[in-house]
Scaffold this motif. Structure first.
Motif, PDB file in Angstrom:
ATOM      1  N   LEU A 136       0.909  -1.036  -0.039  1.00  0.00           N
ATOM      2  CA  LEU A 136       0.076  -0.002   0.204  1.00  0.00           C
ATOM      3  C   LEU A 136       0.798   1.216   0.027  1.00  0.00           C
ATOM      4  N   GLY A 137       1.998   1.199   0.743  1.00  0.00           N
ATOM      5  CA  GLY A 137       2.814   2.267   0.576  1.00  0.00           C
ATOM      6  C   GLY A 137       3.400   2.736  -0.744  1.00  0.00           C
ATOM      7  N   PHE A 138       3.842   1.302  -1.476  1.00  0.00           N
ATOM      8  CA  PHE A 138       4.060   1.527  -2.962  1.00  0.00           C
ATOM      9  C   PHE A 138       2.922   1.957  -3.886  1.00  0.00           C
ATOM     10  N   ALA A 139       1.755   1.627  -3.543  1.00  0.00           N
ATOM     11  CA  ALA A 139       0.518   2.272  -4.501  1.00  0.00           C
ATOM     12  C   ALA A 139       0.524   3.690  -3.977  1.00  0.00           C
ATOM     13  N   SER A 140       0.959   4.196  -2.796  1.00  0.00           N
ATOM     14  CA  SER A 140       0.803   5.826  -2.407  1.00  0.00           C
ATOM     15  C   SER A 140       1.958   6.403  -3.000  1.00  0.00           C
ATOM     16  N   GLY A 141       3.062   5.723  -3.152  1.00  0.00           N
ATOM     17  CA  GLY A 141       4.118   6.604  -4.091  1.00  0.00           C
ATOM     18  C   GLY A 141       4.062   6.524  -5.354  1.00  0.00           C
ATOM     19  N   LEU A 142       3.448   5.422  -6.070  1.00  0.00           N
ATOM     20  CA  LEU A 142       3.595   5.332  -7.575  1.00  0.00           C
ATOM     21  C   LEU A 142       2.990   6.516  -8.394  1.00  0.00           C
ATOM     22  N   PRO A 143       1.956   6.927  -8.054  1.00  0.00           N
ATOM     23  CA  PRO A 143       1.341   8.157  -8.999  1.00  0.00           C
ATOM     24  C   PRO A 143       2.118   9.440  -8.949  1.00  0.00           C
ATOM     25  N   LEU A 144       2.730   9.808  -7.932  1.00  0.00           N
ATOM     26  CA  LEU A 144       3.503  10.914  -7.815  1.00  0.00           C
ATOM     27  C   LEU A 144       4.364  11.505  -9.170  1.00  0.00           C
ATOM     28  N   ALA A 145       5.262  10.809  -9.240  1.00  0.00           N
ATOM     29  CA  ALA A 145       6.244  11.012 -10.300  1.00  0.00           C
ATOM     30  C   ALA A 145       5.623  10.885 -11.809  1.00  0.00           C
ATOM     31  N   TYR A 179       6.792   3.522  -0.363  1.00  0.00           N
ATOM     32  CA  TYR A 179       6.770   4.764  -0.915  1.00  0.00           C
ATOM     33  C   TYR A 179       8.226   5.118  -1.730  1.00  0.00           C
ATOM     34  N   ARG A 180       9.111   4.892  -1.293  1.00  0.00           N
ATOM     35  CA  ARG A 180      10.437   5.221  -1.910  1.00  0.00           C
ATOM     36  C   ARG A 180      10.535   4.146  -2.908  1.00  0.00           C
ATOM     37  N   LEU A 181      10.304   3.029  -2.935  1.00  0.00           N
ATOM     38  CA  LEU A 181      10.493   2.042  -4.004  1.00  0.00           C
ATOM     39  C   LEU A 181       9.690   2.319  -5.043  1.00  0.00           C
ATOM     40  N   ALA A 182       8.330   2.919  -5.028  1.00  0.00           N
ATOM     41  CA  ALA A 182       7.691   3.151  -5.925  1.00  0.00           C
ATOM     42  C   ALA A 182       8.165   4.645  -6.524  1.00  0.00           C
ATOM     43  N   MET A 183       8.766   5.469  -6.167  1.00  0.00           N
ATOM     44  CA  MET A 183       9.461   6.662  -6.492  1.00  0.00           C
ATOM     45  C   MET A 183      10.776   6.004  -7.521  1.00  0.00           C
ATOM     46  N   ILE A 184      11.374   5.038  -7.213  1.00  0.00           N
ATOM     47  CA  ILE A 184      12.215   4.483  -7.993  1.00  0.00           C
ATOM     48  C   ILE A 184      11.767   3.965  -9.308  1.00  0.00           C
ATOM     49  N   VAL A 185      10.602   3.119  -9.109  1.00  0.00           N
ATOM     50  CA  VAL A 185       9.678   2.401 -10.549  1.00  0.00           C
ATOM     51  C   VAL A 185       9.207   3.295 -11.217  1.00  0.00           C
ATOM     52  N   SER A 186       8.456   4.320 -10.569  1.00  0.00           N
ATOM     53  CA  SER A 186       7.810   5.421 -11.605  1.00  0.00           C
ATOM     54  C   SER A 186       8.645   6.553 -11.838  1.00  0.00           C
ATOM     55  N   GLY A 187       9.765   6.692 -11.375  1.00  0.00           N
ATOM     56  CA  GLY A 187      10.559   7.573 -11.579  1.00  0.00           C
ATOM     57  C   GLY A 187      11.811   7.195 -12.642  1.00  0.00           C
ATOM     58  N   GLY A 188      13.015   6.789 -12.130  1.00  0.00           N
ATOM     59  CA  GLY A 188      14.069   6.352 -12.730  1.00  0.00           C
ATOM     60  C   GLY A 188      13.626   5.097 -13.662  1.00  0.00           C
ATOM     61  N   LEU A 189      13.130   3.968 -13.168  1.00  0.00           N
ATOM     62  CA  LEU A 189      12.755   2.810 -13.985  1.00  0.00           C
ATOM     63  C   LEU A 189      11.710   3.309 -14.959  1.00  0.00           C
ATOM     64  N   ALA A 190      11.030   3.964 -14.835  1.00  0.00           N
ATOM     65  CA  ALA A 190      10.021   4.436 -16.041  1.00  0.00           C
ATOM     66  C   ALA A 190      10.643   5.114 -17.116  1.00  0.00           C
ATOM     67  N   ASN A 216       3.162   2.485 -23.731  1.00  0.00           N
ATOM     68  CA  ASN A 216       3.269   1.337 -22.765  1.00  0.00           C
ATOM     69  C   ASN A 216       3.795   1.306 -21.649  1.00  0.00           C
ATOM     70  N   THR A 217       4.746   2.464 -21.301  1.00  0.00           N
ATOM     71  CA  THR A 217       5.126   2.312 -19.824  1.00  0.00           C
ATOM     72  C   THR A 217       4.078   2.951 -18.939  1.00  0.00           C
ATOM     73  N   TYR A 218       3.325   3.775 -19.726  1.00  0.00           N
ATOM     74  CA  TYR A 218       1.943   4.190 -18.491  1.00  0.00           C
ATOM     75  C   TYR A 218       0.859   3.038 -18.589  1.00  0.00           C
ATOM     76  N   PHE A 219       0.821   2.223 -19.479  1.00  0.00           N
ATOM     77  CA  PHE A 219      -0.004   1.017 -19.288  1.00  0.00           C
ATOM     78  C   PHE A 219       0.466   0.112 -18.240  1.00  0.00           C
ATOM     79  N   LEU A 220       1.856   0.110 -18.421  1.00  0.00           N
ATOM     80  CA  LEU A 220       2.589  -0.841 -17.418  1.00  0.00           C
ATOM     81  C   LEU A 220       2.336  -0.242 -15.950  1.00  0.00           C
ATOM     82  N   MET A 221       2.473   1.020 -15.658  1.00  0.00           N
ATOM     83  CA  MET A 221       2.336   1.629 -14.399  1.00  0.00           C
ATOM     84  C   MET A 221       0.661   1.373 -13.815  1.00  0.00           C
ATOM     85  N   GLY A 222      -0.133   1.451 -14.883  1.00  0.00           N
ATOM     86  CA  GLY A 222      -1.523   1.391 -14.545  1.00  0.00           C
ATOM     87  C   GLY A 222      -1.717  -0.014 -13.951  1.00  0.00           C
TER      88      GLY A 222
END
Length: 402
Positions: free
Chosen positions: A7-16, A139-150, A162-168
């Protein structure tokens, strides 16, 4: 703890995805600088979320309990809206893409309201330290995924759409953790009316002993850290003379890793030391770590010294963040946890947004970089003094469930 991590991951994912990553996409798609500048306003929902937090406190849906029902619905809506952003391109459809980003930010802020309330309600007093650390980690892991990894995925493998499809899809998977998450052992009744949900959270808080000094403590506790970090990247590039590649590699990799490690270490240490002692020790470490930037300002640039300073500063900042989140959770009464946490977290951003941001440039011009970083250490001291002043109330929070 596992549901809290997801849930912390889900909280941080949309920000970036509505911030830095979206700005990068728009930049590469040839959008004007003025239009990209307006994209920064999308994040206003995170600052203003306290305005609709009483709705989350007052109302719920007839499934999954008072908090998880809100979390599940916002996650499913976020999954759909993030994926829908992949249907457009900034260069040709900036307006609908920006409108979707605003909707994503609003839904994300609403998810944060419900998730913060849920974690406040579900954690026992002895679990708050570990819970706060796990939230920060997710939250921080999500920032890595939706920021740098994306950015890497969009550039090298999948393309932006496709990246945004994957994040969804990632967000949709996170909804499974909401279904698995347990209900609080004690479920507080919702406020009797919306008016009560709006007024009573403030009234209940201000009836406490030392309420005003507690609010001032929330503003000041991380203020020295906020001043030191406000122009840290600019300092490393212009003041210390490092290259963009060096700063990016150290900040993004070592800095973020140190923050995550600091948050986890903070949770472990808090379980042994208690909330007050942890806040005091971590606050002192946050303040003293700013001397590292002073050292960089008065010595020739060296990659190893810069990496050591960034790691130390982020490690101490992670410790302080874990303790600070635990304090916010402990200060919330379960009946009003959504509104009170939203208000307290918004208040904690006041110093960073309205003091550190505007005042840092003139201070640097007046004092120079070395003098400025020495001053940031002293800026942290009033918060620690207030912490000592309210030590009895904060120690009582370790055993007070509500």
């Amino acid at each position: 703890m596992l549901p809290l991590l997801v849930l912390g991951f889900a909280s941080g994912l949309p920000l970036a995805l509505t911030g830095g990553t979206l700005q990068a996409w728009a930049t590469l798609d040839g959008v004007s600088l003025q239009s990209i500048g307006f994209l920064t306003l999308i994040g206003s929902a995170y600052t203003l979320k306290f305005l609709w937090a009483p709705l989350v406190d007052r109302y719920s849906f007839p499934f999954l309990g008072r908090r998880r029902s809100w979390i599940l619905l916002t996650q499913l809506a976020l999954a759909a809206c993030i994926a829908a952003m992949g249907l457009y391109s900034p260069g040709t459809s900036m307006l609908p893409l920006a409108a979707l980003a605003v909707l994503v930010a609003f839904l994300s802020a609403t998810q944060d309201i419900a998730f913060d309330a849920y974690s406040t309600d579900v954690l026992r007093s002895e679990e708050r330290a570990a819970g706060a650390a796990i939230k920060v980690l997710g939250y921080r892991l999500a920032m890595i995924v939706s920021g740098g990894l994306a950015l890497v995925l969009a550039d090298q493998w999948l393309g932006w759409h496709n990246t945004y499809f994957l994040m969804g899809a990632f967000m949709a998977v996170c909804a499974l953790a909401t279904l698995m998450a347990p209900e609080p052992e004690v479920v507080a009744a919702a406020p009797r009316s919306l008016a009560v949900a709006v007024v009573e959270p403030l009234g209940e808080f201000f009836r406490r002993r030392g309420a005003l000094t507690l609010l001032l403590l929330i503003v000041l506790y991380k203020l020295g850290d906020a001043f030191a970090g406000a122009l840290s990247t600019t300092f490393l590039l212009r003041g210390a003379g490092f290259t963009g590649t060096e700063v990016g590699a150290v900040n993004k990799v070592f800095g973020l890793a140190a923050t995550i490690f600091g948050a986890l270490a903070g949770g472990t240490l808090m379980a042994r030391m208690g909330l007050y002692r942890s806040l005091m020790m971590f606050g002192l470490l946050q303040a003293v770590s700013n001397f590292g930037y002073w050292l960089l300002a008065v010595t020739p640039p060296h990659l190893y010294s810069m990496a050591a300073v960034v790691v130390l500063e982020n490690l101490c900042g992670g410790l302080g963040t874990a303790a600070f989140v635990a304090l916010l959770m402990a200060l919330c009464k379960q009946e009003f946890s959504a509104t009170q946490f939203a208000l307290l977290s918004a208040l904690s951003a006041v110093g960073r947004t309205y003091l550190a941001g505007p005042l840092t440039p003139p201070l640097v011009e007046w004092l120079g970089w070395p003098g400025f970083f020495v001053v940031t250490v002293f800026i942290a001291l009033p918060g620690l003094w207030l912490l000592h002043l309210r030590r009895h109330e904060i120690r009582a929070l370790d055993s007070d469930r509500t």
